[in-house]
Design a protein around this motif. Sequence first.
Motif, PDB file in Angstrom:
ATOM      1  N   PRO A 427       0.795  -1.236   0.000  1.00 13.05           N
ATOM      2  CA  PRO A 427       0.000   0.000   0.000  1.00 13.05           C
ATOM      3  C   PRO A 427       0.831   1.292   0.000  1.00 13.05           C
ATOM      4  O   PRO A 427       0.286   2.376  -0.093  1.00 13.05           O
ATOM      5  N   LEU A 428       2.164   1.183   0.107  1.00 14.00           N
ATOM      6  CA  LEU A 428       2.978   2.404   0.229  1.00 14.00           C
ATOM      7  C   LEU A 428       3.458   2.945  -1.115  1.00 14.00           C
ATOM      8  O   LEU A 428       3.737   4.137  -1.236  1.00 14.00           O
ATOM      9  N   TYR A 429       3.608   2.097  -2.108  1.00 11.35           N
ATOM     10  CA  TYR A 429       4.005   2.508  -3.465  1.00 11.35           C
ATOM     11  C   TYR A 429       5.272   3.373  -3.455  1.00 11.35           C
ATOM     12  O   TYR A 429       5.339   4.436  -4.065  1.00 11.35           O
ATOM     13  N   ARG A 430       6.283   2.906  -2.745  1.00 15.56           N
ATOM     14  CA  ARG A 430       7.504   3.685  -2.571  1.00 15.56           C
ATOM     15  C   ARG A 430       8.173   4.022  -3.913  1.00 15.56           C
ATOM     16  O   ARG A 430       8.569   5.158  -4.159  1.00 15.56           O
ATOM     17  N   LYS A 431       8.347   3.013  -4.764  1.00 23.86           N
ATOM     18  CA  LYS A 431       9.046   3.238  -6.027  1.00 23.86           C
ATOM     19  C   LYS A 431       8.366   4.323  -6.855  1.00 23.86           C
ATOM     20  O   LYS A 431       9.026   5.223  -7.399  1.00 23.86           O
ATOM     21  N   GLY A 432       7.039   4.258  -6.965  1.00 25.30           N
ATOM     22  CA  GLY A 432       6.310   5.254  -7.740  1.00 25.30           C
ATOM     23  C   GLY A 432       6.464   6.650  -7.172  1.00 25.30           C
ATOM     24  O   GLY A 432       6.593   7.627  -7.925  1.00 25.30           O
ATOM     25  N   MET A 433       6.482   6.751  -5.847  1.00 24.24           N
ATOM     26  CA  MET A 433       6.630   8.060  -5.210  1.00 24.24           C
ATOM     27  C   MET A 433       8.011   8.655  -5.493  1.00 24.24           C
ATOM     28  O   MET A 433       8.137   9.849  -5.807  1.00 24.24           O
ATOM     29  N   TRP A 434       9.053   7.838  -5.416  1.00 22.93           N
ATOM     30  CA  TRP A 434      10.406   8.350  -5.648  1.00 22.93           C
ATOM     31  C   TRP A 434      10.624   8.718  -7.108  1.00 22.93           C
ATOM     32  O   TRP A 434      11.264   9.730  -7.421  1.00 22.93           O
ATOM     33  N   ILE A 435      10.092   7.915  -8.024  1.00 20.30           N
ATOM     34  CA  ILE A 435      10.214   8.247  -9.443  1.00 20.30           C
ATOM     35  C   ILE A 435       9.506   9.568  -9.741  1.00 20.30           C
ATOM     36  O   ILE A 435      10.036  10.439 -10.443  1.00 20.30           O
ATOM     37  N   SER A 436       8.317   9.729  -9.194  1.00 22.18           N
ATOM     38  CA  SER A 436       7.558  10.961  -9.418  1.00 22.18           C
ATOM     39  C   SER A 436       8.276  12.169  -8.821  1.00 22.18           C
ATOM     40  O   SER A 436       8.310  13.245  -9.421  1.00 22.18           O
ATOM     41  N   ALA A 437       8.868  11.997  -7.632  1.00 21.31           N
ATOM     42  CA  ALA A 437       9.613  13.092  -7.004  1.00 21.31           C
ATOM     43  C   ALA A 437      10.794  13.505  -7.875  1.00 21.31           C
ATOM     44  O   ALA A 437      11.062  14.705  -8.071  1.00 21.31           O
ATOM     45  N   ALA A 438      11.510  12.522  -8.403  1.00 23.02           N
ATOM     46  CA  ALA A 438      12.666  12.831  -9.257  1.00 23.02           C
ATOM     47  C   ALA A 438      12.235  13.592 -10.504  1.00 23.02           C
ATOM     48  O   ALA A 438      12.914  14.542 -10.941  1.00 23.02           O
ATOM     49  N   MET A 439      11.117  13.215 -11.098  1.00 22.28           N
ATOM     50  CA  MET A 439      10.625  13.895 -12.293  1.00 22.28           C
ATOM     51  C   MET A 439      10.240  15.352 -11.985  1.00 22.28           C
ATOM     52  O   MET A 439      10.495  16.257 -12.776  1.00 22.28           O
ATOM     53  N   CYS A 440       9.631  15.567 -10.835  1.00 17.17           N
ATOM     54  CA  CYS A 440       9.260  16.936 -10.450  1.00 17.17           C
ATOM     55  C   CYS A 440      10.496  17.819 -10.302  1.00 17.17           C
ATOM     56  O   CYS A 440      10.512  18.970 -10.766  1.00 17.17           O
ATOM     57  N   LEU A 441      11.525  17.294  -9.651  1.00 15.86           N
ATOM     58  CA  LEU A 441      12.749  18.069  -9.467  1.00 15.86           C
ATOM     59  C   LEU A 441      13.465  18.300 -10.797  1.00 15.86           C
ATOM     60  O   LEU A 441      14.104  19.341 -10.988  1.00 15.86           O
ATOM     61  N   MET A 442      13.338  17.350 -11.736  1.00 14.53           N
ATOM     62  CA  MET A 442      13.893  17.561 -13.068  1.00 14.53           C
ATOM     63  C   MET A 442      13.189  18.722 -13.762  1.00 14.53           C
ATOM     64  O   MET A 442      13.827  19.546 -14.426  1.00 14.53           O
ATOM     65  N   VAL A 443      11.867  18.795 -13.618  1.00 15.43           N
ATOM     66  CA  VAL A 443      11.097  19.900 -14.209  1.00 15.43           C
ATOM     67  C   VAL A 443      11.576  21.239 -13.653  1.00 15.43           C
ATOM     68  O   VAL A 443      11.765  22.210 -14.394  1.00 15.43           O
ATOM     69  N   ALA A 444      11.800  21.287 -12.347  1.00 18.98           N
ATOM     70  CA  ALA A 444      12.257  22.527 -11.720  1.00 18.98           C
ATOM     71  C   ALA A 444      13.625  22.932 -12.267  1.00 18.98           C
ATOM     72  O   ALA A 444      13.849  24.111 -12.596  1.00 18.98           O
ATOM     73  N   ALA A 445      14.539  21.980 -12.392  1.00 20.11           N
ATOM     74  CA  ALA A 445      15.892  22.285 -12.880  1.00 20.11           C
ATOM     75  C   ALA A 445      15.866  22.754 -14.336  1.00 20.11           C
ATOM     76  O   ALA A 445      16.519  23.747 -14.695  1.00 20.11           O
ATOM     77  N   LEU A 446      15.096  22.077 -15.189  1.00 17.78           N
ATOM     78  CA  LEU A 446      15.031  22.463 -16.596  1.00 17.78           C
ATOM     79  C   LEU A 446      14.368  23.825 -16.776  1.00 17.78           C
ATOM     80  O   LEU A 446      14.731  24.589 -17.688  1.00 17.78           O
ATOM     81  N   SER A 447      13.418  24.154 -15.928  1.00 13.50           N
ATOM     82  CA  SER A 447      12.772  25.471 -15.990  1.00 13.50           C
ATOM     83  C   SER A 447      13.776  26.582 -15.726  1.00 13.50           C
ATOM     84  O   SER A 447      13.768  27.630 -16.388  1.00 13.50           O
ATOM     85  N   VAL A 448      14.658  26.356 -14.760  1.00 16.34           N
ATOM     86  CA  VAL A 448      15.700  27.339 -14.459  1.00 16.34           C
ATOM     87  C   VAL A 448      16.669  27.467 -15.634  1.00 16.34           C
ATOM     88  O   VAL A 448      17.067  28.577 -16.014  1.00 16.34           O
ATOM     89  N   VAL A 449      17.041  26.339 -16.234  1.00 13.50           N
ATOM     90  CA  VAL A 449      17.963  26.359 -17.379  1.00 13.50           C
ATOM     91  C   VAL A 449      17.367  27.158 -18.537  1.00 13.50           C
ATOM     92  O   VAL A 449      18.032  28.017 -19.132  1.00 13.50           O
TER      93      VAL A 449
END
Length: 491
Positions: A427-449
């Motif tokens: 019920p915790l879906y750890r892998k999905g949460m970490w993958i989604s978190a990484a994608m969000c931070l990628m969006v933030a970094a590319l926006s700055v670039v």
Amino acid sequence: MSDIEKKGSLDGSAADQLETVQTKEGIHTFVPPTSQEEAAVIRKLDRRLLPLVFVLYSLSVLDRSNLGNARLAGMEDDIDLSGNRYSLLGTIFYIAYIVSQWTCMGWKQFAPHRWCAFCVFFWGFVATIQATATSWGGLMACRFFLGVAEAMFGPGVPLYLSFFYPREKVGFRHGVFLSGAAMANAYGGALAYGISQIKNQVAPWQLLFIIEGLPTCLFAIPCWFFIPDSISKAKFLTAREKDVALHMTAKNQRVDVDKQEGVRVKEMLDGIKDPKSWIPALCYFGCNVSFASLPLFIPTIISEMGTFSRITSQGLSAPPYVFCFLTIITLCWLSDKFQMRGPFCALAATVAGVGFIINATTTTTAPRYFSIFLSVEIFASVALLLAWVANIHATESKRAGGYTVLATVGQCGPLLGTNVFPEGEGPLYRKGMWISAAMCLMVAALSVVLSCWLIYENKKMDREGVPEVEEFEETSVGRESGRQERHRYVW
């Protein structure tokens, strides 16, 4: 191209500010509008366009994302969804959605009122007949054609809105349009909760598809009669108001007054080849990895926290999207006000990343449910990206190319996003949460670039003496003769 003539009464200052506008018929005088006139025209456009596109996109997202609600309403009792069959229902939709992204150019190639009406009826019909599916294969076929139909509509609406609004005001309008998705996910959960209580010979999941699909078919009628094809053909605007709208919209971008329909192939290809089209597309990919899975899996994630029943989880999936709706409207308004896209896009993505990290690192119900309010904020980044692409490309056909890149690359994200929460991970879906978190931070970094890149380009144009503002005559027929084509970027 119709003449732009002197209309309306003149006050002393306006009479001294007559501008010459070059058209194919010659040079004509045009009285620059007052700020009051511009505001009045914007209000007229808002009243005609925004409610309709908001409702339509809300219905679009409701019809694509109600699969999670249908599952909890008993669909898996009647249709075998064992193994990865449920995830494949989400995947097949996005495969069709991706390969059909090029159809968004239909908004430019054909009369928009006809194109929109056809698209709306097409997807409404497919969404409704999902209720007749008796097997997994039949439901897969419905989801595929639903993906084709919705690709013809949603990805092209931001392009369509850019035909009517000045680039400094289009962000808020894209936000209003896209916030329809947040509201769909909000009332979709509440509606599914209500439908689940209905006792009838028809299964609740079938009623869900019928009740949410039929209204879409009916909305094809107002689309045919109320969607304007262009500023010049907008019957609800007076002749002077059309001139004012063209004057505003043509600043620092080109309006195809003499070619309302049809894609300019060279400009479209320029938009596809422009490297600045690809960074927003990668951002959109990251957003969709994170967000596409949420409407399908949030009811399930909430129900597996161990505190709430399956039916209660339907209702509890609504509040995070109401909060998301308010955030989208607020950030898009601020983005227009300060004429900045990247910083706000990065902010929303960072907040969403924090939400996924909280969910990935906690086990109790309260922080996990709170984290969902943060995670859905990634959708605000999507709204800002839509406006950003419109601001990067000056011509309508080049924007069509840019949006095609954005949508095609970006919509590959859900192929990953709809498969990062496998049933075995609950019920915790750890892998999905970490993958989604990484994608969000990628969006933030590319926006700055991208912001830094555009700031550099603007400073380079400062040194080269490129005009700060290009007026109407610089953005219509003048472009055909090879005159100034560079414009300042909104970063």
